[in-house]
Design a protein around this motif. Sequence first.
Motif, PDB file in Angstrom:
ATOM      1  N   ALA A 146       0.827  -1.204   0.000  1.00  0.00           N
ATOM      2  CA  ALA A 146       0.000   0.000   0.000  1.00  0.00           C
ATOM      3  C   ALA A 146       0.863   1.257   0.000  1.00  0.00           C
ATOM      4  O   ALA A 146       0.546   2.242  -0.673  1.00  0.00           O
ATOM      5  N   ASN A 149       2.230   1.756  -3.454  1.00  0.00           N
ATOM      6  CA  ASN A 149       1.168   2.235  -4.340  1.00  0.00           C
ATOM      7  C   ASN A 149       0.872   3.702  -4.096  1.00  0.00           C
ATOM      8  O   ASN A 149       0.675   4.478  -5.050  1.00  0.00           O
ATOM      9  N   ALA A 150       0.838   4.111  -2.839  1.00  0.00           N
ATOM     10  CA  ALA A 150       0.562   5.513  -2.509  1.00  0.00           C
ATOM     11  C   ALA A 150       1.658   6.422  -3.051  1.00  0.00           C
ATOM     12  O   ALA A 150       1.378   7.507  -3.574  1.00  0.00           O
ATOM     13  N   LYS A 155      -0.150   9.962  -3.391  1.00  0.00           N
ATOM     14  CA  LYS A 155      -1.253  10.147  -2.452  1.00  0.00           C
ATOM     15  C   LYS A 155      -0.782  10.004  -1.005  1.00  0.00           C
ATOM     16  O   LYS A 155       0.208   9.328  -0.714  1.00  0.00           O
ATOM     17  N   ILE A 157      -1.407   8.680   2.964  1.00  0.00           N
ATOM     18  CA  ILE A 157      -1.955   7.478   3.580  1.00  0.00           C
ATOM     19  C   ILE A 157      -2.434   7.810   4.989  1.00  0.00           C
ATOM     20  O   ILE A 157      -1.987   8.780   5.596  1.00  0.00           O
ATOM     21  N   ARG A 217      -4.688   2.924   4.792  1.00  0.00           N
ATOM     22  CA  ARG A 217      -5.588   3.280   3.693  1.00  0.00           C
ATOM     23  C   ARG A 217      -4.929   4.367   2.842  1.00  0.00           C
ATOM     24  O   ARG A 217      -4.263   5.268   3.371  1.00  0.00           O
ATOM     25  N   ILE A 218      -5.129   4.286   1.535  1.00  0.00           N
ATOM     26  CA  ILE A 218      -4.637   5.333   0.634  1.00  0.00           C
ATOM     27  C   ILE A 218      -5.715   6.405   0.537  1.00  0.00           C
ATOM     28  O   ILE A 218      -6.892   6.107   0.304  1.00  0.00           O
ATOM     29  N   ARG A 223       0.118  14.078  -1.927  1.00  0.00           N
ATOM     30  CA  ARG A 223       1.191  14.159  -0.927  1.00  0.00           C
ATOM     31  C   ARG A 223       1.675  15.591  -0.748  1.00  0.00           C
ATOM     32  O   ARG A 223       1.623  16.412  -1.675  1.00  0.00           O
TER      33      ARG A 223
END
Length: 329
Positions: A146, A149-150, A155, A157, A217-218, A223
């Motif tokens: 995760a 991926n973020a 993104k 988290i 969680r994303i 960011r």
Amino acid sequence: MPKGTNQKFKLYRLAQIMLENTDEEHYITMPEIIDALGTYGVTADRKSIYADLRDLEILGINVEGEPVGNRYHYHVVDRPFELPELKLLVDAIQSSKFITEKKSNALIRKLERFVSRYDAQKLQRQVYVSGRIKTMNESIYYTVDAIHNAISMNKKIRFQYYQWNVQKEMELRHNGAWYCISPWGLSWEGENYYLVGFDQGAGKIKHYRVDKMLHIRIMEEAREGKEHFQRLDMADYTRKSFGMFGGKEQNVRLLVDNELAGVMIDRFGKDVMMIPSGEDHFTVNVDVRVSRQFLGWVFSLGEQVEILSPEEVRSAMKEEIQKHMRQYQ
């Protein structure tokens, strides 16, 4: 010759037989290949197997035949990994505290597929040589995935963070509050895995043990903190942070016994400048994040290391020593 019931799997089974049963020290003959295929319900004659062995090269499986007496012995050569390379990977997995015992064994079983069953036994013997303490957080794989991926999606988290209490129970920190962080990298330090990210609320870079992160969680938010990480060398950041504990970055001058030259090089790298000071000592100037962990590291080296400057850090060391003296009076 009547066809077997699983002829369509012939090439796959041949590859499986060669990969599992042969290596640089173990060979298989043509009759043995035919018998092994038969156990999978596949029939074959010598001529077709010769052609199939050549076809395996298209799949990246190189088989070499060597004459031994009046027969040829066949074995796989040029595997993707050499046995010493896989042993190194096994050791890295085993020594990683952030990977659970269950996940460690699953990873090692997957690595065993890259070698013959004989060499796989050599890898498996290494699995049980150490009783290292491992994390009990089974979600570590998904947390790391995760985070990656973020980062790729640019993104933030959110996650909860836990600690152990005296009842040996997982206890959420800050009463289960959610941490909202902009992830910028992962760092492996002292057998642990750390997320390095930017906390907008605090306005600074922070790091967190990945194995202590829960329910990640994303988020939809982009960011923040890019300007901080553009000028940050992640490897340099890790080197300056003892045990990944934060602290004020300062240039510290140390007086070191010559016998500890290797210790300084191991910690600060071969480029560290060691200036002779008399016959038995040298001085070094190093940039570190001064924390109790740094002071503890200096203390562990005993009389062979002395903090010379700045006075602020020297005084902090004196205060730490006094605390210990009062504790043991």
